[in-house]
Design a protein around this motif. Structure first.
Motif, PDB file in Angstrom:
ATOM      1  N   PHE A   1       0.833  -1.200   0.000  1.00 30.63           N
ATOM      2  CA  PHE A   1       0.000   0.000   0.000  1.00 30.63           C
ATOM      3  C   PHE A   1       0.868   1.251   0.000  1.00 30.63           C
ATOM      4  N   GLU A   2       0.351   2.318  -0.581  1.00 26.27           N
ATOM      5  CA  GLU A   2       1.070   3.581  -0.675  1.00 26.27           C
ATOM      6  C   GLU A   2       0.967   4.348   0.641  1.00 26.27           C
ATOM      7  N   LEU A   3       2.079   4.954   1.041  1.00 24.90           N
ATOM      8  CA  LEU A   3       2.046   5.854   2.183  1.00 24.90           C
ATOM      9  C   LEU A   3       1.319   7.141   1.796  1.00 24.90           C
ATOM     10  N   GLY A   4       0.584   7.699   2.743  1.00 18.94           N
ATOM     11  CA  GLY A   4      -0.080   8.969   2.505  1.00 18.94           C
ATOM     12  C   GLY A   4      -1.402   8.860   1.768  1.00 18.94           C
ATOM     13  N   ARG A   5      -1.856   7.665   1.485  1.00 19.58           N
ATOM     14  CA  ARG A   5      -3.117   7.481   0.766  1.00 19.58           C
ATOM     15  C   ARG A   5      -4.124   6.761   1.651  1.00 19.58           C
ATOM     16  N   GLU A   6      -5.365   7.174   1.593  1.00 23.84           N
ATOM     17  CA  GLU A   6      -6.430   6.511   2.327  1.00 23.84           C
ATOM     18  C   GLU A   6      -7.100   5.466   1.436  1.00 23.84           C
ATOM     19  N   TYR A   7      -7.499   4.356   2.063  1.00 21.28           N
ATOM     20  CA  TYR A   7      -8.142   3.265   1.329  1.00 21.28           C
ATOM     21  C   TYR A   7      -9.487   2.947   1.972  1.00 21.28           C
ATOM     22  N   SER A   8     -10.434   2.585   1.141  1.00 20.03           N
ATOM     23  CA  SER A   8     -11.697   2.055   1.664  1.00 20.03           C
ATOM     24  C   SER A   8     -11.492   0.585   2.009  1.00 20.03           C
ATOM     25  N   GLU A   9     -12.443   0.017   2.737  1.00 22.47           N
ATOM     26  CA  GLU A   9     -12.356  -1.404   3.079  1.00 22.47           C
ATOM     27  C   GLU A   9     -12.310  -2.264   1.818  1.00 22.47           C
ATOM     28  N   ARG A  10     -13.096  -1.886   0.829  1.00 24.39           N
ATOM     29  CA  ARG A  10     -13.115  -2.641  -0.431  1.00 24.39           C
ATOM     30  C   ARG A  10     -11.758  -2.581  -1.122  1.00 24.39           C
ATOM     31  N   GLU A  11     -11.136  -1.390  -1.129  1.00 25.00           N
ATOM     32  CA  GLU A  11      -9.822  -1.249  -1.766  1.00 25.00           C
ATOM     33  C   GLU A  11      -8.763  -2.071  -1.036  1.00 25.00           C
ATOM     34  N   ILE A  12      -8.846  -2.093   0.297  1.00 24.76           N
ATOM     35  CA  ILE A  12      -7.928  -2.933   1.084  1.00 24.76           C
ATOM     36  C   ILE A  12      -8.067  -4.389   0.653  1.00 24.76           C
ATOM     37  N   ASN A  13      -9.311  -4.843   0.554  1.00 25.67           N
ATOM     38  CA  ASN A  13      -9.555  -6.244   0.182  1.00 25.67           C
ATOM     39  C   ASN A  13      -9.018  -6.556  -1.209  1.00 25.67           C
ATOM     40  N   GLU A  14      -9.174  -5.636  -2.136  1.00 24.64           N
ATOM     41  CA  GLU A  14      -8.721  -5.871  -3.510  1.00 24.64           C
ATOM     42  C   GLU A  14      -7.203  -5.999  -3.590  1.00 24.64           C
TER      43      GLU A  14
ATOM     44  N   HIS B   1      -2.829 -11.862  -2.858  1.00 29.72           N
ATOM     45  CA  HIS B   1      -1.656 -12.331  -2.131  1.00 29.72           C
ATOM     46  C   HIS B   1      -1.967 -13.425  -1.119  1.00 29.72           C
ATOM     47  N   THR B   2      -3.226 -13.651  -0.833  1.00 28.84           N
ATOM     48  CA  THR B   2      -3.541 -14.589   0.232  1.00 28.84           C
ATOM     49  C   THR B   2      -4.911 -15.214   0.020  1.00 28.84           C
ATOM     50  N   GLY B   3      -5.016 -16.453   0.460  1.00 32.30           N
ATOM     51  CA  GLY B   3      -6.304 -17.124   0.472  1.00 32.30           C
ATOM     52  C   GLY B   3      -6.951 -17.025   1.834  1.00 32.30           C
ATOM     53  N   SER B   4      -6.282 -16.327   2.772  1.00 32.12           N
ATOM     54  CA  SER B   4      -6.804 -16.203   4.118  1.00 32.12           C
ATOM     55  C   SER B   4      -7.924 -15.169   4.179  1.00 32.12           C
ATOM     56  N   ASP B   5      -8.580 -15.111   5.314  1.00 31.33           N
ATOM     57  CA  ASP B   5      -9.641 -14.148   5.547  1.00 31.33           C
ATOM     58  C   ASP B   5      -9.046 -12.746   5.568  1.00 31.33           C
ATOM     59  N   VAL B   6      -9.385 -11.908   4.591  1.00 24.92           N
ATOM     60  CA  VAL B   6      -8.793 -10.579   4.528  1.00 24.92           C
ATOM     61  C   VAL B   6      -9.275  -9.700   5.670  1.00 24.92           C
ATOM     62  N   ALA B   7     -10.445  -9.994   6.225  1.00 30.32           N
ATOM     63  CA  ALA B   7     -10.926  -9.214   7.369  1.00 30.32           C
ATOM     64  C   ALA B   7      -9.997  -9.403   8.564  1.00 30.32           C
ATOM     65  N   ASN B   8      -9.548 -10.631   8.775  1.00 33.65           N
ATOM     66  CA  ASN B   8      -8.601 -10.885   9.856  1.00 33.65           C
ATOM     67  C   ASN B   8      -7.259 -10.212   9.583  1.00 33.65           C
ATOM     68  N   LEU B   9      -6.843 -10.215   8.317  1.00 31.97           N
ATOM     69  CA  LEU B   9      -5.580  -9.563   7.977  1.00 31.97           C
ATOM     70  C   LEU B   9      -5.657  -8.061   8.232  1.00 31.97           C
TER      71      LEU B   9
ATOM     72  N   GLY C   1     -12.525   6.517  12.989  1.00 32.38           N
ATOM     73  CA  GLY C   1     -13.462   6.045  14.003  1.00 32.38           C
ATOM     74  C   GLY C   1     -14.610   5.232  13.451  1.00 32.38           C
ATOM     75  N   THR C   2     -14.980   5.466  12.205  1.00 28.24           N
ATOM     76  CA  THR C   2     -16.092   4.725  11.605  1.00 28.24           C
ATOM     77  C   THR C   2     -15.659   3.386  11.025  1.00 28.24           C
ATOM     78  N   GLY C   3     -14.344   3.198  10.872  1.00 23.13           N
ATOM     79  CA  GLY C   3     -13.839   1.959  10.286  1.00 23.13           C
ATOM     80  C   GLY C   3     -13.975   1.888   8.791  1.00 23.13           C
ATOM     81  N   SER C   4     -14.277   3.033   8.159  1.00 24.50           N
ATOM     82  CA  SER C   4     -14.497   3.027   6.711  1.00 24.50           C
ATOM     83  C   SER C   4     -13.272   3.465   5.924  1.00 24.50           C
ATOM     84  N   ARG C   5     -12.309   4.104   6.585  1.00 16.27           N
ATOM     85  CA  ARG C   5     -11.112   4.581   5.902  1.00 16.27           C
ATOM     86  C   ARG C   5      -9.873   4.015   6.589  1.00 16.27           C
ATOM     87  N   TYR C   6      -8.945   3.519   5.777  1.00 12.88           N
ATOM     88  CA  TYR C   6      -7.708   2.915   6.291  1.00 12.88           C
ATOM     89  C   TYR C   6      -6.515   3.624   5.648  1.00 12.88           C
TER      90      TYR C   6
END
Length: 429
Positions: free
Chosen positions: A378-391, A396-404, A418-423
């Motif tokens: 992931f790029e430093l200085g950039r915000e990601y949505s949960e969907r973008e994180i998953n993509e 890279h993994t077959g594991s549960d991305v939510a746990n990752l 605080g809302t958990g929508s931006r990473y």
């Protein structure tokens, strides 16, 4: 350039493969089967004799095993042990009596994997030269007759084919020079100087599979080439993602300061803390990043104390890879070998050839470098949505991305609102 067919060098190399069978990757299936079949005594003798391989390599590469054993058995024991000790001191770049620390340093500089108990046993055994020499001769004779001889005889046709392949692959001195420079084996400047002074001797290592291994004596660096070699005599190609992972590890003032200190010699973690005036947690994190990227090696120096050493050859290999990447005409010309695995070598055992994680480590300490590798996607200085994180994580993994995602936050590599929508990826302190 000629490939030597030395039964002695191959046997010494095979002893080391058997000692490392539980952790080594790429060796022939015979190594795993045989290591499991060996008795406790055979395994113990393997450890001891392999620790002496630097002093057992033949002066005449064409010498048969029978000739070698006859010559070794007729050696005067006290003189033989004295020569071994002198060579160890030379390898450790030390003078004075052979201490456990100097022995460890010498074996390390000779590329020999040896457990602490074996090193202590070897020091004690040197006090009885006749018994030590007899034990070495008996074990080599036993392993040759029981395990190695039949394999060696069956491999002669394959060795001839390997020699022809080698002649076609490395036809000139320029290629050989590139091979010498690509040896990522050096661990400090003293060893690099020794390497430069030594003649390279290639030998057929029949159980190496796809591995390239190393043995060293006073004048020569013996390079073991296996039948599964694909392009080992060319510098190892570093994928762009792995190159980025390494460069990101260097892109920090505190880590550069630590490397500057280690360039002067090995230091304990406490000494690094004292000289950098950084908090212990920060030094530990920086050292882990450098170690996972391959720039630093860690060892236990007694009890819970750890010491760290700079891997200078890894720095040169990294910037050579950067230069090679910059000289690429276009991304479309990147070879398939470059894209085959973007995973750093330190965590490849948890990934398949396509760079997909297939095993989630049970130990927390093994998870940290994997999570650091994922964070580096992931790029430093950039915000990601949960969907973008998953993509980003899913390829890279077959594991549960939510746990990752949760793990990345728990180890403070990522933060979220605080809302958990931006990473976003957390900046290094």
């Amino acid at each position: 350039m000629q490939l030597q067919t030395s039964a002695v060098a191959d046997s010494l190399n095979t002893l080391q493969l058997l000692n490392r069978a539980a952790t080594i990757r790429g060796a022939s299936a015979w190594v795993q089967r045989t290591a499991q079949a060996l008795s406790a005594k055979e395994l113990a003798d393997n450890q001891l004799v392999a620790s002496l391989s630097f002093g057992l390599l033949p002066q005449n590469a064409s010498q048969t095993m029978d000739e070698f054993l006859a010559e070794l058995g007729s050696t005067e024991p006290n003189q033989w042990v004295a020569q071994i000790q002198q060579h160890l001191l030379e390898l450790s770049a030390s003078t004075g009596p052979l201490t456990s620390e100097r022995l460890w340093q010498a074996l390390r500089n000779a590329g020999i994997y040896s457990e602490l108990a074996t090193q202590q046993e070897l020091l004690a055994a040197m006090q009885q030269p006749a018994q030590l020499l007899a034990r070495v001769c008996q074990h080599l004779e036993h392993m040759w007759q029981t395990w190695f001889k039949a394999e060696w005889q069956q491999a002669q046709t394959a060795i001839s084919q390997l020699n022809r392949q080698l002649q076609a692959q490395v036809p000139n001195e320029a290629a050989l020079k590139g091979f010498r420079q690509s040896l990522g084996y050096a661990v400090n400047q003293e060893w690099q100087q020794l390497q430069e002074q030594r003649q390279i001797v290639l030998f057929a290592a029949i159980q190496n599979g796809s591995l390239t291994t190393f043995l060293a004596d006073r004048q020569r660096l013996w390079v073991g080439i296996g039948f599964g070699m694909s392009n080992e005599l060319q510098p190892r190609i570093i994928s762009r993602n792995e190159l980025l992972f390494r460069l990101q590890a260097l892109a920090d003032a505190a880590r550069i300061q630590i490397m500057e200190l280690l360039a002067q010699g090995e230091l304990s973690a406490q000494a690094i803390i004292s000289q950098t005036q950084l908090p212990q947690s920060s030094v530990s994190r920086h050292l882990n990043i450098l170690r996972n990227a391959g720039f630093v090696q860690e060892r236990r120096a007694g009890g819970a104390t750890k010491s760290y050493r700079l891997v200078t050859s890894h720095i040169g290999a990294t910037f050579a890879a950067l230069e090679q990447a910059l000289n690429q005409a276009s991304p479309s010309q990147i070879s398939s070998a470059q894209s085959e695995s973007a995973v750093p070598a330190s965590i490849q055992r948890f990934f398949n050839r396509e760079g997909r994680m297939v095993t989630w480590p049970s130990k927390h300490i093994d998870r940290i470098p994997i999570l650091a590798y994922f964070a580096a996607q992931f790029e430093l200085g950039r915000e990601y949505s949960e969907r973008e994180i998953n993509e980003v994580l899913k390829p890279h993994t077959g594991s549960d991305v939510a746990n990752l995602r949760r793990y990345l936050i728990d180890v403070k590599l990522f933060e979220r609102d605080g809302t958990g929508s931006r990473y976003w990826r957390k900046n290094e302190e």
